[in-house]
Design a protein around this motif. Structure first.
Motif, mmCIF file in Angstrom:
data_model
loop_
_atom_site.group_PDB
_atom_site.id
_atom_site.type_symbol
_atom_site.label_atom_id
_atom_site.label_comp_id
_atom_site.label_asym_id
_atom_site.label_seq_id
_atom_site.Cartn_x
_atom_site.Cartn_y
_atom_site.Cartn_z
ATOM 1 N N THR A 19 2.982 -7.243 9.276
ATOM 2 C CA THR A 19 1.663 -7.640 8.809
ATOM 3 C C THR A 19 0.894 -8.480 9.807
ATOM 4 O O THR A 19 -0.316 -8.515 9.760
ATOM 5 N N LYS A 55 -4.221 -11.017 12.405
ATOM 6 C CA LYS A 55 -3.466 -11.695 11.345
ATOM 7 C C LYS A 55 -2.442 -12.558 12.049
ATOM 8 O O LYS A 55 -1.493 -12.060 12.643
ATOM 9 N N LYS A 87 -7.028 -19.856 9.884
ATOM 10 C CA LYS A 87 -5.669 -19.318 9.763
ATOM 11 C C LYS A 87 -4.693 -20.437 9.406
ATOM 12 O O LYS A 87 -4.934 -21.603 9.702
ATOM 13 N N PHE A 98 3.271 -14.423 5.420
ATOM 14 C CA PHE A 98 3.090 -12.983 5.634
ATOM 15 C C PHE A 98 3.681 -12.170 4.492
ATOM 16 O O PHE A 98 3.198 -11.075 4.181
ATOM 17 N N VAL A 119 3.432 -12.520 1.445
ATOM 18 C CA VAL A 119 2.487 -12.338 0.341
ATOM 19 C C VAL A 119 1.941 -10.907 0.347
ATOM 20 O O VAL A 119 1.712 -10.316 -0.709
ATOM 21 N N GLU A 120 1.776 -10.327 1.539
ATOM 22 C CA GLU A 120 1.244 -8.967 1.662
ATOM 23 C C GLU A 120 2.278 -7.951 2.143
ATOM 24 O O GLU A 120 1.982 -6.771 2.212
ATOM 25 N N ASP A 121 3.466 -8.379 2.501
ATOM 26 C CA ASP A 121 4.462 -7.503 3.095
ATOM 27 C C ASP A 121 5.735 -7.555 2.254
ATOM 28 O O ASP A 121 6.534 -8.476 2.386
ATOM 29 N N LYS A 122 5.922 -6.564 1.382
ATOM 30 C CA LYS A 122 7.052 -6.564 0.450
ATOM 31 C C LYS A 122 8.399 -6.434 1.166
ATOM 32 O O LYS A 122 9.397 -6.983 0.705
ATOM 33 N N GLU A 128 9.117 -9.840 2.367
ATOM 34 C CA GLU A 128 9.489 -10.652 1.203
ATOM 35 C C GLU A 128 10.968 -10.445 0.869
ATOM 36 O O GLU A 128 11.688 -11.407 0.593
#
Length: 159
Positions: A2, A57, A80, A126, A128-131, A134
């Protein structure tokens, strides 16, 4: 991936400490890069780094000892996330940490003293948007928990 973590160190004397952060980022599968810029000596350089990365990002991890103006300076000049990870020393009985903890209004860098903590915090941002990331964070945490369980089993048998 991400995004990436940009580790900005106040001087190259901080490189070994920054490599510790990178070690954990690597374990978590997070891309990173090293940069050098001083809020006191080369503020224009730091601003140029921020401008260069503004469209990406990125999560910044700032590493500066003594008077850690770098973390607040970076945070005040970007939207950021900024994670301050100052190398702790006993030189001033640890009092130099206050320059990382106390910032003016509108400046909100996060602070952790441990390289591992800085890497985990960046990965969680990161995640939060990248399973997939996670899940890697969850797996890392599960391994740490297993270590506690293993230690507990070992010590409860001691007399």
């Amino acid at each position: 991936m991400t995004g990436k973590v940009t580790i900005i160190m106040g001087s190259d004397r901080d490189l070994d400490f920054c490599r510790e952060i990178a070690k954990y980022l690597k374990l978590l599968g997070v891309e990173y890069e090293f940069r050098v810029g001083s809020a006191h000596k080369t503020p224009e350089k730091v601003l140029a780094i921020l401008k260069e990365l503004e469209s990406e990002k990125v999560v910044y991890v700032t590493v500066a000892g003594r008077s850690n103006a770098l973390s607040g300076f970076v945070d005040a000049n970007t939207a950021k996330p900024v994670i301050a990870c100052p190398p702790y020393t006993q030189k001033f009985s640890g009092a130099d940490i206050y320059s990382s903890l106390r910032n003016p209004s509108g400046v909100a860098s996060l602070v952790t003293l441990e390289p591992e903590g800085a890497a985990i915090a960046a990965a969680k941002i990161f995640a939060v948007e990248d399973k997939e990331l996670e899940q890697r964070v969850r797996d890392y945490q599960a391994d740490k928990k297993k270590g506690i369980e293993t230690a507990d089993e070992a010590v409860k048998k001691l007399k």
